[in-house]
Design a protein around this motif. Structure first.
Motif, PDB file in Angstrom:
ATOM      1  N   GLU A  81      39.025 -39.865  12.467  1.00  0.00           N
ATOM      2  CA  GLU A  81      39.016 -40.473  11.918  1.00  0.00           C
ATOM      3  C   GLU A  81      37.956 -40.346  10.886  1.00  0.00           C
ATOM      4  OE1 GLU A  81      41.475 -42.909  12.042  1.00  0.00           O
ATOM      5  OE2 GLU A  81      42.545 -41.784  13.237  1.00  0.00           O
ATOM      6  N   PRO A  82      38.017 -41.215   9.553  1.00  0.00           N
ATOM      7  CA  PRO A  82      36.614 -41.375   8.172  1.00  0.00           C
ATOM      8  C   PRO A  82      35.700 -41.910   8.870  1.00  0.00           C
ATOM      9  CG  PRO A  82      39.107 -42.462   7.741  1.00  0.00           C
ATOM     10  CD  PRO A  82      39.533 -42.691   9.474  1.00  0.00           C
ATOM     11  N   GLY A  83      35.452 -42.783  10.224  1.00  0.00           N
ATOM     12  CA  GLY A  83      34.468 -43.505  10.480  1.00  0.00           C
ATOM     13  C   GLY A  83      33.762 -42.652  10.915  1.00  0.00           C
ATOM     14  N   PRO A  84      34.115 -41.876  12.195  1.00  0.00           N
ATOM     15  CA  PRO A  84      33.294 -40.759  13.701  1.00  0.00           C
ATOM     16  C   PRO A  84      32.707 -39.505  13.045  1.00  0.00           C
ATOM     17  CG  PRO A  84      35.411 -41.963  14.170  1.00  0.00           C
ATOM     18  CD  PRO A  84      35.436 -42.366  12.650  1.00  0.00           C
ATOM     19  N   LYS A  85      34.368 -39.223  11.070  1.00  0.00           N
ATOM     20  CA  LYS A  85      33.779 -37.565  10.903  1.00  0.00           C
ATOM     21  C   LYS A  85      32.721 -37.971   9.928  1.00  0.00           C
ATOM     22  CE  LYS A  85      34.187 -34.598   9.201  1.00  0.00           C
ATOM     23  NZ  LYS A  85      32.540 -34.028   8.109  1.00  0.00           N
ATOM     24  N   TRP A  86      32.026 -39.330   9.398  1.00  0.00           N
ATOM     25  CA  TRP A  86      30.999 -40.036   8.957  1.00  0.00           C
ATOM     26  C   TRP A  86      29.704 -39.732   9.544  1.00  0.00           C
ATOM     27  CZ3 TRP A  86      26.827 -43.666   8.674  1.00  0.00           C
ATOM     28  CH2 TRP A  86      26.290 -43.897   7.098  1.00  0.00           C
ATOM     29  N   ARG A  87      29.918 -40.252  10.725  1.00  0.00           N
ATOM     30  CA  ARG A  87      28.839 -40.155  11.216  1.00  0.00           C
ATOM     31  C   ARG A  87      28.445 -38.924  11.503  1.00  0.00           C
ATOM     32  NH1 ARG A  87      26.978 -44.242  14.249  1.00  0.00           N
ATOM     33  NH2 ARG A  87      29.004 -46.932  14.737  1.00  0.00           N
ATOM     34  N   GLU A  88      29.622 -37.303  12.089  1.00  0.00           N
ATOM     35  CA  GLU A  88      29.486 -36.825  12.148  1.00  0.00           C
ATOM     36  C   GLU A  88      29.177 -35.709  11.384  1.00  0.00           C
ATOM     37  OE1 GLU A  88      31.994 -33.258  11.820  1.00  0.00           O
ATOM     38  OE2 GLU A  88      32.539 -34.050  13.846  1.00  0.00           O
ATOM     39  N   SER A  89      29.125 -35.600   9.826  1.00  0.00           N
ATOM     40  CA  SER A  89      28.128 -35.299   9.026  1.00  0.00           C
ATOM     41  C   SER A  89      26.839 -35.966   8.445  1.00  0.00           C
ATOM     42  CB  SER A  89      29.594 -36.158   7.231  1.00  0.00           C
ATOM     43  OG  SER A  89      30.693 -35.147   7.604  1.00  0.00           O
ATOM     44  N   MET A  90      26.963 -37.045   9.183  1.00  0.00           N
ATOM     45  CA  MET A  90      25.244 -37.947   8.906  1.00  0.00           C
ATOM     46  C   MET A  90      24.550 -37.878   9.912  1.00  0.00           C
ATOM     47  SD  MET A  90      23.276 -39.752   7.024  1.00  0.00           S
ATOM     48  CE  MET A  90      21.096 -39.527   7.360  1.00  0.00           C
ATOM     49  N   MET A  91      25.062 -36.517  11.284  1.00  0.00           N
ATOM     50  CA  MET A  91      24.417 -36.543  11.983  1.00  0.00           C
ATOM     51  C   MET A  91      24.183 -34.455  11.537  1.00  0.00           C
ATOM     52  SD  MET A  91      24.890 -33.835  14.891  1.00  0.00           S
ATOM     53  CE  MET A  91      26.579 -33.850  15.080  1.00  0.00           C
ATOM     54  N   LEU A  92      25.141 -33.891  11.306  1.00  0.00           N
ATOM     55  CA  LEU A  92      24.599 -32.905  11.083  1.00  0.00           C
ATOM     56  C   LEU A  92      23.951 -32.065   9.984  1.00  0.00           C
ATOM     57  CD1 LEU A  92      28.858 -31.328  11.100  1.00  0.00           C
ATOM     58  CD2 LEU A  92      26.506 -30.516  12.488  1.00  0.00           C
TER      59      LEU A  92
ATOM     60  N   GLU B  47      20.908 -49.415  10.610  1.00  0.00           N
ATOM     61  CA  GLU B  47      20.481 -49.894  11.740  1.00  0.00           C
ATOM     62  C   GLU B  47      19.539 -49.210  12.673  1.00  0.00           C
ATOM     63  OE1 GLU B  47      20.564 -53.667  14.738  1.00  0.00           O
ATOM     64  OE2 GLU B  47      22.039 -53.417  12.755  1.00  0.00           O
ATOM     65  N   THR B  48      20.804 -48.158  13.221  1.00  0.00           N
ATOM     66  CA  THR B  48      20.046 -46.448  14.220  1.00  0.00           C
ATOM     67  C   THR B  48      18.996 -46.264  13.834  1.00  0.00           C
ATOM     68  OG1 THR B  48      22.038 -46.863  14.761  1.00  0.00           O
ATOM     69  CG2 THR B  48      20.329 -45.493  15.357  1.00  0.00           C
ATOM     70  N   LEU B  49      19.382 -45.871  12.473  1.00  0.00           N
ATOM     71  CA  LEU B  49      17.961 -44.241  11.644  1.00  0.00           C
ATOM     72  C   LEU B  49      16.688 -45.373  11.606  1.00  0.00           C
ATOM     73  CD1 LEU B  49      19.813 -41.959   9.629  1.00  0.00           C
ATOM     74  CD2 LEU B  49      19.132 -41.728  12.007  1.00  0.00           C
ATOM     75  N   SER B  50      16.744 -46.904  11.187  1.00  0.00           N
ATOM     76  CA  SER B  50      15.621 -47.325  10.835  1.00  0.00           C
ATOM     77  C   SER B  50      14.872 -47.854  12.471  1.00  0.00           C
ATOM     78  CB  SER B  50      16.052 -48.739   9.957  1.00  0.00           C
ATOM     79  OG  SER B  50      17.062 -48.716   9.002  1.00  0.00           O
ATOM     80  N   GLN B  51      15.355 -48.169  12.561  1.00  0.00           N
ATOM     81  CA  GLN B  51      14.903 -48.157  14.888  1.00  0.00           C
ATOM     82  C   GLN B  51      14.233 -46.945  14.958  1.00  0.00           C
ATOM     83  OE1 GLN B  51      14.259 -51.138  15.981  1.00  0.00           O
ATOM     84  NE2 GLN B  51      13.170 -49.677  17.542  1.00  0.00           N
ATOM     85  N   CYS B  52      15.077 -45.947  15.228  1.00  0.00           N
ATOM     86  CA  CYS B  52      14.030 -45.306  14.972  1.00  0.00           C
ATOM     87  C   CYS B  52      12.811 -44.569  14.083  1.00  0.00           C
ATOM     88  CB  CYS B  52      15.653 -43.442  14.773  1.00  0.00           C
ATOM     89  SG  CYS B  52      16.273 -42.944  15.809  1.00  0.00           S
ATOM     90  N   ALA B  53      12.981 -44.658  12.728  1.00  0.00           N
ATOM     91  CA  ALA B  53      11.798 -44.916  12.018  1.00  0.00           C
ATOM     92  C   ALA B  53      10.683 -45.657  12.689  1.00  0.00           C
ATOM     93  CB  ALA B  53      12.009 -44.994  10.515  1.00  0.00           C
TER      94      ALA B  53
ATOM     95  N   GLU C  70      11.501 -40.090   8.676  1.00  0.00           N
ATOM     96  CA  GLU C  70      10.900 -40.890   8.285  1.00  0.00           C
ATOM     97  C   GLU C  70      11.843 -41.263   7.006  1.00  0.00           C
ATOM     98  OE1 GLU C  70       8.070 -38.168   6.980  1.00  0.00           O
ATOM     99  OE2 GLU C  70       7.249 -37.370   8.244  1.00  0.00           O
ATOM    100  N   LYS C  71      11.066 -42.867   6.244  1.00  0.00           N
ATOM    101  CA  LYS C  71      12.531 -43.618   6.259  1.00  0.00           C
ATOM    102  C   LYS C  71      11.915 -43.349   4.679  1.00  0.00           C
ATOM    103  CE  LYS C  71      15.376 -47.739   6.034  1.00  0.00           C
ATOM    104  NZ  LYS C  71      14.399 -48.188   5.354  1.00  0.00           N
ATOM    105  N   THR C  72      13.311 -43.356   3.640  1.00  0.00           N
ATOM    106  CA  THR C  72      11.925 -43.285   2.034  1.00  0.00           C
ATOM    107  C   THR C  72      13.403 -44.372   1.346  1.00  0.00           C
ATOM    108  OG1 THR C  72      10.777 -42.461   1.643  1.00  0.00           O
ATOM    109  CG2 THR C  72      11.710 -43.451  -0.127  1.00  0.00           C
ATOM    110  N   GLY C  73      13.886 -45.822   1.510  1.00  0.00           N
ATOM    111  CA  GLY C  73      14.806 -46.732   0.946  1.00  0.00           C
ATOM    112  C   GLY C  73      16.064 -46.770   2.227  1.00  0.00           C
TER     113      GLY C  73
ATOM    114  N   GLU D 240      18.017 -36.241  20.793  1.00  0.00           N
ATOM    115  CA  GLU D 240      17.875 -37.773  20.485  1.00  0.00           C
ATOM    116  C   GLU D 240      18.494 -39.172  19.750  1.00  0.00           C
ATOM    117  OE1 GLU D 240      14.073 -41.201  21.503  1.00  0.00           O
ATOM    118  OE2 GLU D 240      14.366 -38.959  23.143  1.00  0.00           O
ATOM    119  N   VAL D 241      17.895 -38.133  18.995  1.00  0.00           N
ATOM    120  CA  VAL D 241      18.162 -38.989  17.647  1.00  0.00           C
ATOM    121  C   VAL D 241      20.301 -38.536  16.804  1.00  0.00           C
ATOM    122  CG1 VAL D 241      17.787 -39.393  14.424  1.00  0.00           C
ATOM    123  CG2 VAL D 241      15.700 -38.496  16.827  1.00  0.00           C
ATOM    124  N   LEU D 242      20.011 -37.251  17.300  1.00  0.00           N
ATOM    125  CA  LEU D 242      21.342 -37.029  16.637  1.00  0.00           C
ATOM    126  C   LEU D 242      23.045 -37.979  17.532  1.00  0.00           C
ATOM    127  CD1 LEU D 242      20.804 -32.940  15.895  1.00  0.00           C
ATOM    128  CD2 LEU D 242      20.686 -34.956  14.218  1.00  0.00           C
ATOM    129  N   ALA D 243      22.331 -37.987  19.046  1.00  0.00           N
ATOM    130  CA  ALA D 243      22.917 -38.623  20.179  1.00  0.00           C
ATOM    131  C   ALA D 243      22.911 -39.730  19.505  1.00  0.00           C
ATOM    132  CB  ALA D 243      22.303 -38.902  21.324  1.00  0.00           C
TER     133      ALA D 243
END
Length: 369
Positions: free
Chosen positions: A295-306, A333-339, A345-348, A363-366
């Motif tokens: 599915e598009p949503g889960p596939k995009w999450r997986e791509s970002m995780m990889l 939002e999840t990655l901003s919280q991780c930052a 590290e976050k830039t934009g 932990e981050v990837l999960a």
């Protein structure tokens, strides 16, 4: 294109991967089944990389190696500058085998060393000595191979930082173009797992594993290697292109028992047992046992995780196709919280794992997935 050779002389003490020990007599029929699958799935397709993994691909005889590549060449086209890799174990590589390899398009060899300390090779269940590994490296160099990679493991039961430093130094002294270095992870139903359960071995303290990892990172960077993925280091321009395709969420075609594929919006895998694979290819012309429509949503999450495994900033907007806005905003939002927690590290809208998070990356990837 990935081709799986799931045969080994013996299963290593740490290995939980699908492989078959002591069944080399099945190799001829297995290679013919592989080529039958290639004819069905690869006819006239062009591939940018080809990777023979295992198991132990170098367990094939010179004749079997040449037969496999000749058969693949009949159906699968390789791009002019294609990266063609093969994994080898030092105990299976001979001058005759290297001569046969020279008749194939292989231009990158990954040598499974795991340790350059002799007693550790024995404890890991490896069938070679460090001296044999160095001899095989020299043999491949003399044959003209200028893209060689070494595999090492850190933090396995009984390992020490002092011995790991020795392995790193001996590995670098050979002058490889690439190093893959993995932190030991306990796998069920392995010799190490059984010994740990019985109290015959003890796991390395987590803090010591972390110390090994950061020593490795500092040492290899000082030697001129770029740390481009959590477990991988390379000389400039020598990253593994085949694996980069995985981490960038690209499509791939997997042939053989236990091989997985990602094609046309689906992921599917073949049966793991080689004899079952051979039988199914003969009866049905296919050996798929598991298929998942992505599915598009889960596939995009997986791509970002990889992509987060790659140690360069990834802009959320560059991971295509874009998902629904709810998925996009949730990951941002999840990655901003991780930052905020110092894990990335976050830039934009661009994110990259922080140095301190490299040993707890899962932990981050999960959270992303």
């Amino acid at each position: 294109l990935y081709v799986h050779i799931p045969f080994c002389k013996r299963r290593c003490a740490y290995c939980g991967l699908p492989s078959t020990a002591g069944r080399q007599s099945e190799l001829d029929s297995y290679i013919e089944a592989l080529l039958a699958e290639a004819h069905v799935r690869c006819a006239s397709r062009k591939f940018s990389t080809l990777f023979l993994g295992g198991g132990t691909p170098s367990i094939m005889s010179p004749g079997q190696l040449e037969r496999l590549f000749a058969g693949l060449a009949e159906v699968a086209l390789l791009e002019a500058e294609a990266e063609v890799s093969i994994e080898v174990n030092p105990d299976t590589v001979t001058p005759a085998w290297v001569k046969a390899l020279g008749k194939t398009p292989v231009n990158r060899v990954s040598i499974g060393v795991q340790s350059f300390v002799e007693e550790e090779c024995a404890a890991l269940g490896r069938l070679h000595t460090p001296a044999q590994a160095e001899k095989v490296f020299a043999l491949l160099r003399e044959a003209g191979y200028d893209n060689l990679s070494l595999d090492l493991i850190a933090g396995f039961p009984g390992h020490s930082l002092a011995n790991f430093k020795t392995s790193l130094a001996r590995a670098c002294a050979l002058g490889p173009e690439h190093l893959s270095l993995y932190l030991y992870h306990r796998e069920d139903e392995t010799a190490f797992d059984e010994a740990l359960t019985a109290g015959e071995l003890f796991e390395v303290d987590e803090d010591e594993q972390v110390e090994m990892y950061y020593h490795m990172r500092e040492y290899l960077q000082a030697q001129g290697f770029a740390h481009y993925e959590i477990s991988n280091f390379a000389r400039p321009g020598r990253q593994c292109e085949h694996n980069l395709n995985y981490w960038l969420g690209g499509e791939y075609c997997g042939l053989g028992a236990g091989a997985s594929s990602h094609e046309d919006g689906a992921r599917f895998s073949n049966v793991c047992d080689p004899s079952e694979y051979v039988e199914l290819m003969a009866l049905a012309g296919a050996a798929v046992y598991e298929r998942e429509e992505l599915e598009p949503g889960p596939k995009w999450r997986e791509s970002m995780m990889l992509r987060l495994r790659l140690l360069q900033p990834t802009d959320l907007t560059s991971v295509l196709p874009r998902p629904d806005s709810a998925t996009f905003e949730d990951v941002r939002e999840t990655l901003s919280q991780c930052a905020k927690e110092g894990l990335v590290e976050k830039t934009g809208d661009a994110f990259v794992l922080s140095t301190r998070a490299l040993t707890v990356a899962n932990e981050v990837l999960a959270r992303v997935i």
